[in-house]
Design an enzyme around this catalytic site. Structure first.
Site, PDB file in Angstrom:
ATOM      1  N   HIS A  46      56.304  81.943  30.971  1.00 46.59           N
ATOM      2  CA  HIS A  46      56.128  81.454  32.278  1.00 46.59           C
ATOM      3  C   HIS A  46      54.524  82.566  32.758  1.00 46.59           C
ATOM      4  O   HIS A  46      53.831  81.811  32.263  1.00 46.59           O
ATOM      5  CB  HIS A  46      57.215  82.331  32.859  1.00 46.59           C
TER       6      HIS A  46
ATOM      7  N   HIS B  69      54.181  71.886  31.285  1.00 42.93           N
ATOM      8  CA  HIS B  69      54.847  72.439  32.075  1.00 42.93           C
ATOM      9  C   HIS B  69      56.555  71.530  31.934  1.00 42.93           C
ATOM     10  O   HIS B  69      56.331  70.257  31.940  1.00 42.93           O
ATOM     11  CB  HIS B  69      54.185  71.700  33.246  1.00 42.93           C
TER      12      HIS B  69
ATOM     13  N   ASP C 113      47.468  77.583  34.591  1.00 44.81           N
ATOM     14  CA  ASP C 113      46.904  79.341  33.697  1.00 44.81           C
ATOM     15  C   ASP C 113      46.454  78.660  32.652  1.00 44.81           C
ATOM     16  O   ASP C 113      45.054  79.699  32.542  1.00 44.81           O
ATOM     17  CB  ASP C 113      48.074  79.283  33.098  1.00 44.81           C
TER      18      ASP C 113
HETATM   19  N1  ACO Z   1      51.596  73.472  22.508  1.00 45.59           N
HETATM   20  C1  ACO Z   1      51.869  72.292  21.650  1.00 45.59           C
HETATM   21  N2  ACO Z   1      53.386  71.840  21.501  1.00 45.59           N
HETATM   22  C2  ACO Z   1      53.903  71.894  22.794  1.00 45.59           C
HETATM   23  C3  ACO Z   1      53.734  72.693  23.503  1.00 45.59           C
HETATM   24  C4  ACO Z   1      51.852  73.397  23.230  1.00 45.59           C
HETATM   25  N3  ACO Z   1      51.848  73.821  24.295  1.00 45.59           N
HETATM   26  N4  ACO Z   1      54.263  72.531  25.253  1.00 45.59           N
HETATM   27  C5  ACO Z   1      55.188  72.102  24.371  1.00 45.59           C
HETATM   28  N5  ACO Z   1      54.991  71.177  22.729  1.00 45.59           N
HETATM   29  C6  ACO Z   1      56.101  70.589  22.248  1.00 45.59           C
HETATM   30  C7  ACO Z   1      57.328  70.584  21.573  1.00 45.59           C
HETATM   31  O1  ACO Z   1      57.096  71.841  20.148  1.00 45.59           O
HETATM   32  C8  ACO Z   1      58.085  69.696  21.609  1.00 45.59           C
HETATM   33  O2  ACO Z   1      57.949  69.155  21.101  1.00 45.59           O
HETATM   34  P1  ACO Z   1      58.976  68.066  20.093  1.00 45.59           P
HETATM   35  O3  ACO Z   1      59.276  67.168  21.219  1.00 45.59           O
HETATM   36  O4  ACO Z   1      58.345  67.703  18.562  1.00 45.59           O
HETATM   37  O5  ACO Z   1      59.753  69.471  19.512  1.00 45.59           O
HETATM   38  C9  ACO Z   1      57.792  68.838  23.151  1.00 45.59           C
HETATM   39  O6  ACO Z   1      56.540  69.688  23.668  1.00 45.59           O
HETATM   40  C10 ACO Z   1      58.540  69.155  24.241  1.00 45.59           C
HETATM   41  O7  ACO Z   1      58.669  71.253  24.103  1.00 45.59           O
HETATM   42  P2  ACO Z   1      59.575  72.402  24.968  1.00 45.59           P
HETATM   43  O8  ACO Z   1      59.255  73.508  24.973  1.00 45.59           O
HETATM   44  O9  ACO Z   1      60.937  71.113  24.622  1.00 45.59           O
HETATM   45  O10 ACO Z   1      58.800  71.828  26.550  1.00 45.59           O
HETATM   46  P3  ACO Z   1      59.644  72.991  27.545  1.00 45.59           P
HETATM   47  O11 ACO Z   1      59.528  71.225  29.143  1.00 45.59           O
HETATM   48  O12 ACO Z   1      60.835  73.192  27.358  1.00 45.59           O
HETATM   49  O13 ACO Z   1      58.124  73.447  27.696  1.00 45.59           O
HETATM   50  C11 ACO Z   1      56.527  75.122  28.387  1.00 45.59           C
HETATM   51  C12 ACO Z   1      57.391  73.427  28.724  1.00 45.59           C
HETATM   52  C13 ACO Z   1      57.593  76.234  28.497  1.00 45.59           C
HETATM   53  C14 ACO Z   1      55.448  75.272  29.420  1.00 45.59           C
HETATM   54  C15 ACO Z   1      56.141  74.628  27.227  1.00 45.59           C
HETATM   55  O14 ACO Z   1      54.957  73.735  27.087  1.00 45.59           O
HETATM   56  C16 ACO Z   1      54.872  75.668  26.246  1.00 45.59           C
HETATM   57  O15 ACO Z   1      55.651  76.766  25.491  1.00 45.59           O
HETATM   58  N6  ACO Z   1      53.690  76.077  27.273  1.00 45.59           N
HETATM   59  C17 ACO Z   1      52.706  77.096  26.593  1.00 45.59           C
HETATM   60  C18 ACO Z   1      53.098  78.023  27.357  1.00 45.59           C
HETATM   61  C19 ACO Z   1      52.709  77.912  28.759  1.00 45.59           C
HETATM   62  O16 ACO Z   1      51.218  77.597  29.034  1.00 45.59           O
HETATM   63  N7  ACO Z   1      53.797  78.703  29.685  1.00 45.59           N
HETATM   64  C20 ACO Z   1      52.762  78.035  31.324  1.00 45.59           C
HETATM   65  C21 ACO Z   1      53.988  77.375  31.442  1.00 45.59           C
HETATM   66  S1  ACO Z   1      53.017  76.824  33.213  1.00 45.59           S
HETATM   67  C22 ACO Z   1      53.691  78.502  34.047  1.00 45.59           C
HETATM   68  O17 ACO Z   1      54.327  79.744  34.573  1.00 45.59           O
HETATM   69  C23 ACO Z   1      52.248  78.680  35.257  1.00 45.59           C
END
Ligand code: ACO
Length: 368
Positions: free
Chosen positions: A206, A247, A304
């Site tokens: 987050h 996201h 971010d």
């Molecule tokens: N880098 C690489 N792969 C990713 C990333 C990433 N940043 N984000 C998601 N993926 C991949 C996952 O590995 C998954 O792959 P799969 O389908 O082969 O297993 C797929 O994309 C879906 O990922 P989830 O984790 O299920 O997506 P979710 O919607 O639950 O997560 C989140 C969203 C937590 C923001 C995620 O994209 C992440 O961890 N991002 C990096 C951290 C980040 O930027 N957080 C800020 C969020 S925005 C905010 O609060 C302002």
């Protein structure tokens, strides 16, 4: 939010319009009062916030109790929680007519608490609020000044930070806002609810992502290394993720990221900063956006990805980044709390699906 279209509006106003034409004070007013202020309302609101920007001197002991280099998020959370003890007085959690005062107090005090958290965590002298300065300008002043020394705050710096605050002000039921509402649903003190929201914001999934982005860009180190890190992000056996990408709701693009990228560009240009990190960020974004792994999973830069670049350009310490997010998100948290309490929402109580052992016979200790 329309996640598919990549749209974000606050009470019907497009975020791009607000970021371009309004201030964080307008947005805070809008979230709390459902309408943008007129000139008189704006001036009164600003003055009311100024009047409340000091904190009880007794709270200094709380800041003082933290060890050197304590994370400012830890100090912020504790100090906001303590507000519920210092500002308990006559206010009644069950009286809607008193909600406004509670909301104003915390919006006014959070920049002061945030700046003090930073100053104490670095052993720097405390700078009290300066009532001659605007809301965001005063925060920068408390962060950057030294006693008896003139501090040069350029309007472009104030505008950039004000824009970032506006972009963070509210965002539906993200983890921290839902936390604020859930705690609030028990009729807890509003500042205890906000303290809980700050805890939820801290993690890298987050609000902590902004700190993670810069740490990661520094780790990447140069444009030449980008491909290597992209490969790591795609490798299922490697826990590495690109910070600031992806996201839960936006599956097209994050409209805030577009605005913030331009703001970052503007501020770096105006301040004459040639930061290689910005080049790495731009290259990383380009490579990721052309890569099938990211395209097929709808992974785009989120707000971010570029906010940290602005914070860095403003001379903010990395550990303050998520604190800055908290200042921006506060009007949203408190407006959501107000709405929830006024709406008489029942206690938040999700059920869970239990998947463990079914009912079974007790086995005596010596037979296990
Ligand atoms: N880098 C690489 N792969 C990713 C990333 C990433 N940043 N984000 C998601 N993926 C991949 C996952 O590995 C998954 O792959 P799969 O389908 O082969 O297993 C797929 O994309 C879906 O990922 P989830 O984790 O299920 O997506 P979710 O919607 O639950 O997560 C989140 C969203 C937590 C923001 C995620 O994209 C992440 O961890 N991002 C990096 C951290 C980040 O930027 N957080 C800020 C969020 S925005 C905010 O609060 C302002």
């Amino acid at each position: 939010i329309d996640g598919l279209k990549g749209e974000l509006m606050y009470r019907g106003y497009d975020i791009a319009y607000l970021a371009e034409n309004k201030t964080f004070i307008d947005v805070a007013y809008l979230l709390l009062n459902k309408e943008l202020p007129n000139k008189k309302q704006y001036d009164e609101f600003k003055l009311e916030l100024k009047k409340r920007s000091f904190i009880h001197e007794g709270m200094m002991k709380i800041f003082d109790a933290f060890p050197d280099k304590a994370h400012p998020m830890a100090i912020l959370q504790a100090a906001v929680s303590a507000l519920s003890a210092f500002y308990f007085d006559h206010l009644n959690m069950d009286k809607p007519e008193e909600y406004h005062e509670m909301a104003m107090r915390i919006i006014a005090k959070i920049p002061t608490i945030a700046a003090f958290s930073y100053r104490f965590s670095r052993g720097l002298p405390i700078i009290y609020p300066n009532l001659d300065r605007g809301f965001t300008e005063n925060f920068l002043y408390m962060m950057r000044s030294y006693p008896y020394e003139h501090v040069n705050l350029r309007p472009i710096e104030v505008k950039a930070l004000d824009t970032v605050f506006m972009l963070h002000a509210d965002h539906e039921q993200n983890a921290s806002t839902t936390t604020v509402r859930t705690v609030g649903s028990t009729h807890a003190h509003p500042y205890a609810c906000i303290a809980a929201g700050i805890g939820a914001l801290w993690g890298w999934a987050h609000g902590g992502a902004n700190e993670g982005v810069i740490r990661q860009l520094e780790q990447i180190g140069s444009v030449e290394n980008v491909d290597k890190y992209i490969a790591r992000a795609k490798d299922k056996n490697d826990p590495f993720r690109l910070m600031g990408f992806g996201h839960r709701v936006y599956k097209n693009f994050d409209p805030r990221a577009k605005i913030i990228k331009k703001a970052a560009d503007d501020v770096l240009h105006a301040l004459g900063i040639d930061d290689p990190i910005f080049d790495i960020a731009k290259h990383l974004e380009k490579v990721a956006l052309e890569d099938d792994y990211f395209k097929s999973r709808n992974l785009y830069p989120n707000v971010d990805f570029y906010s940290g670049i602005i914070y860095k350009a403003l001379g903010m310490h990395l550990e303050m980044f998520t604190v800055l997010f908290a200042i921006g998100r506060l009007p949203g948290w408190i407006a959501q709390w107000k709405e929830m309490r006024q709406g008489g929402e029942p206690i938040g109580r999700p059920r869970q699906i239990y998947t463990g052992a079914k009912e079974r016979a007790f086995v005596a200790l010596d037979k296990r």
